[in-house]
Write an enzyme that holds these catalytic residues in place. Structure first.
Site, mmCIF file in Angstrom:
data_model
loop_
_atom_site.group_PDB
_atom_site.id
_atom_site.type_symbol
_atom_site.label_atom_id
_atom_site.label_comp_id
_atom_site.label_asym_id
_atom_site.label_seq_id
_atom_site.Cartn_x
_atom_site.Cartn_y
_atom_site.Cartn_z
ATOM 1 N N CYS A 133 104.317 35.133 33.132
ATOM 2 C CA CYS A 133 102.981 34.597 32.852
ATOM 3 C C CYS A 133 102.467 33.781 34.033
ATOM 4 O O CYS A 133 102.922 32.647 34.262
ATOM 5 C CB CYS A 133 103.045 33.744 31.578
ATOM 6 S SG CYS A 133 101.490 32.943 31.164
ATOM 7 N N CYS A 136 100.592 30.593 33.031
ATOM 8 C CA CYS A 136 101.484 29.506 32.598
ATOM 9 C C CYS A 136 102.199 28.869 33.781
ATOM 10 O O CYS A 136 102.296 27.653 33.871
ATOM 11 C CB CYS A 136 102.560 30.033 31.646
ATOM 12 S SG CYS A 136 101.956 31.101 30.341
ATOM 13 N N ASP A 137 102.732 29.695 34.667
ATOM 14 C CA ASP A 137 103.695 29.187 35.654
ATOM 15 C C ASP A 137 103.226 29.236 37.103
ATOM 16 O O ASP A 137 103.919 28.707 37.984
ATOM 17 C CB ASP A 137 105.007 29.996 35.534
ATOM 18 C CG ASP A 137 105.632 29.827 34.162
ATOM 19 O OD1 ASP A 137 105.393 28.776 33.526
ATOM 20 O OD2 ASP A 137 106.335 30.739 33.717
#
Ligand code: FAD
Ligand code: NAP
Length: 312
Positions: A133, A136-137
């Site tokens: 992701c 997300c990261d």
């Protein structure tokens, strides 16, 4: 008969449970086959949920969600749902032990999971440099070099996103042709900090105690090997949606789905079947973020309350 049955206990299901019970419904059961919390409990760090400034593990982040729901009367049954059927003006929830439960309304929040490549090192470094992701990261790799595996729309679009944060993005794809839309590939090729390596496969994800440090790659045409140093690798090779509960014995789907098996819903999370709602990663165009899944769950619960009120 239940007023609402919630299938799945991730962010969407728990948020639906909170809103349904706090909104006055008495007979609400959330069916979850494992521990509540959903996919995010496998993540070691979550730092993009608005209002939660402290970086937490997904497990710690989700723990209070259950507590809060149960306080308002949500019941949790640890059970796997096999199928949801429609009968007259109610639904039948079929569990894996054969038990059948009737419900006036159903919120399906069974989510999904990113596909794994099973290359050497993927499991060892998952969450320690291996991610699925970029939203997300990506930020964890600000000004660092990363790689992306995959040649679909997700891989190329997310590479463009990562190129704005990271110093360099290397796209590794097993063919010279891309599944992604040509215009998206062109856009990625026009960026000076994106490099394409095709047709390449990953032989091994390498690392040390600090996490991922590099990749061993193989050219799939001539078998030449190559090593690159990177701090993170994003495996963007597709996503499985957990839509099995919607499939009927004759192979049809209980509600309308798009070509990727995601449920088609409107802005109220209503499917084309009255009383049946789908929330979170299972729905079409899901942004696949905890905050979005939670929002979907709340929206679906408000719709379910209205539906139950009108069908007394
Ligand atoms: P899920 O979280 O997938 O929950 C579905 C639940 O349904 C699961 O608990 C499952 O056990 C249950 N279930 C499935 N089928 C059945 C069945 N037949 N019967 C009973 N129960 C069933 N998002 C962010 O916003 N920020 C991040 O930093 C972030 N990092 C992530 C890191 C990782 C490693 C992963 C995998 C995801 C990450 N995400 C992140 C994405 C986020 O976790 C998802 O978008 C979100 O969890 C989706 O919620 P959901 O409730 O729709 O589905
Ligand atoms: P996808 O289209 O299935 O692409 C997956 C990619 O990963 C493919 O290039 C595939 O290679 C590669 N791959 C699969 N398994 C692999 C493995 N084990 N090792 C190495 N590579 C592997 O998945 P997606 O990109 O997530 O997209 C899913 C669907 O959503 C698609 O239909 C896509 O068009 C759509 N989508 C659309 C948009 C948009 O319209 N803006 C955005 C995102 C997604 P091969 O090509 O060789 O099979």
């Amino acid at each position: 008969m239940l007023e609402v049955a919630i299938i799945g206990g991730g962010p969407a299901g728990l948020s639906a449970g909170l809103y349904a019970t706090r909104g006055g419904l008495k007979d609400v059961i959330m069916f979850e086959k494992g521990m509540p919390g959903g996919q995010i409990t496998t993540s070691s760090e979550l730092e993009n949920y608005p209002g939660v400034a402290e970086v937490k593990s997904g497990f710690d982040f989700m723990a209070p969600w259950q507590e809060q729901c149960f306080r308002f009367g949500l019941k949790h049954e640890m059970a796997e749902v096999i199928r949801i059927k429609k009968k007259l003006d109610f639904f039948v929830i079929v569990l894996s032990d054969g038990k059948e439960i009737e419900a006036k309304s159903v919120i399906v929040a069974t989510g999904g999971s990113p596909k794994r490549s099973n290359v050497k090192g993927e499991d060892t470094y998952w969450g320690k440099g291996v991610s699925s992701c970029a939203t997300c990261d990506g930020f964890f790799y600000k000004n660092k070099e990363v790689a992306v595996l995959g040649g679909g729309d997700t891989a190329i679009e997310e590479s463009i996103y990562l190129a704005k944060i990271c110093s360099k993005v290397t796209i590794i794809h097993r063919r010279n042709e891309f599944r992604a839309a040509p215009i998206t590939v062109q856009r990625a090729k026009s960026l000076s900090n994106i490099e394409f390596l095709t047709p390449y496969g990953i032989e091994e994800i390498c690392g040390d105690n600090s996490g991922v440090t590099g990749l061993k790659l193989k050219n799939l045409e001539n078998n030449a090997t190559k090593e690159i140093n990177i701090a993170g690798i994003f495996m963007l090779i597709g996503y499985n949606v957990n839509n099995a509960v919607l499939m009927q014995e004759d192979g049809t789907s209980l509600c309308a789905m798009n070509e990727y098996g995601q449920a088609i819903v409107n802005l109220k999370m209503e499917t084309n079947i009255p009383g049946l709602f789908v929330a979170g990663d299972l729905r079409q165009d899901a942004p696949k973020q905890v905050v979005c899944a939670a929002s979907d769950g709340a929206t679906a619960a408000l719709g379910a309350i209205e539906f139950v009120e009108h069908h007394k």
